[in-house]
Write an enzyme that holds these catalytic residues in place. Structure first.
Site, short mmCIF file in Angstrom:
data_model
loop_
_atom_site.label_atom_id
_atom_site.label_comp_id
_atom_site.label_asym_id
_atom_site.label_seq_id
_atom_site.Cartn_x
_atom_site.Cartn_y
_atom_site.Cartn_z
N THR A 1 11.24 -6.90 -12.39
CA THR A 1 10.76 -8.25 -12.69
C THR A 1 9.47 -8.53 -11.94
O THR A 1 9.39 -8.33 -10.73
CB THR A 1 11.82 -9.29 -12.31
N CYS B 1 2.46 2.21 11.55
CA CYS B 1 3.51 2.93 10.83
C CYS B 1 4.10 4.06 11.65
O CYS B 1 5.13 4.62 11.29
CB CYS B 1 2.96 3.48 9.52
N GLY C 1 0.80 -1.21 0.00
CA GLY C 1 0.00 0.00 0.00
C GLY C 1 0.83 1.27 0.00
O GLY C 1 0.47 2.27 -0.63
#
Length: 384
Positions: free
Chosen positions: A239, A327, A69
């Site tokens: 990738t 966070c 996110g």
């Protein structure tokens, strides 16, 4: 242990592990390689993109797989703002709500600090919602992008995103919404919401940490943040992580099954838990919107305590939760989200968030409510 910190992360679902395992072992090809192993990986990546698109209400080509996110939010805010200003130098402002995740807030501040954008912060009401008048006042002819999260990660308030996106569209401004917490609980149809971009993260849904996606709809301009081989239609080089994409798509598909029924069941349990805490803990204050909130989040301030002390006491009693955003763990500053709601800084530092997964039971929440009563009482008696 009763785990009430699902807004921080969730365990990986067995179905998700089973779906991604082949792409971590025998089917290990690079999806950009032009041989049988690479073509098999490319096909799996395309299937995952199509499956994610069905849940996210968009075309497969509008799904950009990311590392989570945070990257999706960065790509949306920075990528849209920079691309639109490159096309029209007059577009030098970004608007964000006052209760955004740091991934959005810090992206806006980066644009301000490094690229000279002005940042307009949209105020919220005392429940944490952006009103139509507030967003209308923030939208200017120079606004390149506006970001308003779908559901808040700390207090659970749900925003009227469709109405806000309509106002933004009428003003010619693309709206991005961080839907990381909404995923699994609220409809994620980007077209129905009317948003230009939408972010999701896998580890809130039973997928591993490190996988996410950004929906970038239609003709929305986007400057890539990661340059290289031109993967993801040039919007995010690197990738392709096939296993992560398969995991995210599987988790999204599972979360969409009986979403409304699951949300209604958990919301009823949440309401019972909120009532028990408010009744059992004198002075407890519910934060966030009383009704328009995630089914899975109940958040409180307990004046006269330290939120961290309450957390420690709750864990001692077998309940694991948090003081707000994972966070921002370790910060001594009061939550900017709670301050934006008008909660005094000293009270904001007493915040505790309880967030549930779909497996939560009434018995567990009854036990948790009793633990909250005991923990807060113990902390207050010690003056901690």
């Amino acid at each position: 242990m009763i785990f009430l910190d699902a807004a921080a992360t969730t365990p990986v679902r067995r179905e998700v592990l089973a779906a991604m395992w082949p792409h971590l072992s025998g089917e290990f090809g690079n999806p950009s390689s032009h041989h049988s192993l690479g073509e098999a990986a490319a096909a799996a990546l395309a299937d995952a993109r199509a499956a994610a698109a069905r849940v996210l209400g968009c075309r497969p080509g509008e799904v950009v797989f990311t590392s989570g996110g945070t990257e999706a939010d960065n790509l949306a805010v920075k990528g849209i703002a920079l691309a639109r200003r490159a096309a029209d130098p007059r577009l030098d402002r970004v608007a964000i709500s006052a209760v955004e995740h740091p991934a959005v807030t810090e992206s806006a501040r980066y644009l301000e600090r490094v690229h000279g954008f002005a940042v307009d912060v949209i105020p919220v009401d005392r429940h944490g919602q952006v009103t139509e008048d507030a967003i209308a006042a923030a939208l200017r002819p120079e606004t390149a992008v506006v970001s308003v999260m779908y559901a808040n990660n700390e207090v659970g308030t749900v925003q009227p995103v469709a109405r806000l996106a309509g106002l933004a569209a009428a003003a010619g401004v693309p709206l991005h919404t961080d839907a990381v917490q909404a995923a699994g609980w609220l409809p994620l149809d980007a077209k129905a919401l009317g948003v230009a971009a939408l972010s999701v993260s896998g580890h809130k849904l039973g997928a591993p940490k490190g996988c996410g996606a950004l929906v970038v709809r239609g003709r929305t301009r986007l400057e890539p943040l990661v340059h290289g081989g031109g993967q993801e239609r040039g919007r995010r080089s690197g990738t392709g992580n096939v296993a992560a994409a398969v995991a995210l798509a599987t988790a999204l598909t599972l979360a969409a099954q009986d979403q409304a029924g699951r949300a209604a069941r958990v919301a009823a349990l949440r309401d019972g838990f909120i009532a028990a805490v408010l009744e059992g803990v004198p002075g407890a204050v519910l934060t966030g919107h009383p009704a328009e909130r995630l089914p899975s989040v109940a958040s409180f301030c307990f004046p006269g305590t330290s939120g961290e002390s309450v957390l420690l006491e709750l864990e001692r009693r077998g309940v694991v939760c948090s003081s707000g955003s994972a966070c921002a763990a370790g910060s001594d500053e009061p939550s900017p989200v709670l301050v934006a709601l008008g909660i005094p800084a000293a009270v904001a530092q007493t915040a505790v968030r309880f967030s549930f997964d779909a497996a939560i039971t009434a018995a567990e929440l009854d036990q948790a409510a009793a633990a909250v009563r005991g923990a807060v009482g113990s902390v207050r008696s010690l003056g901690a």
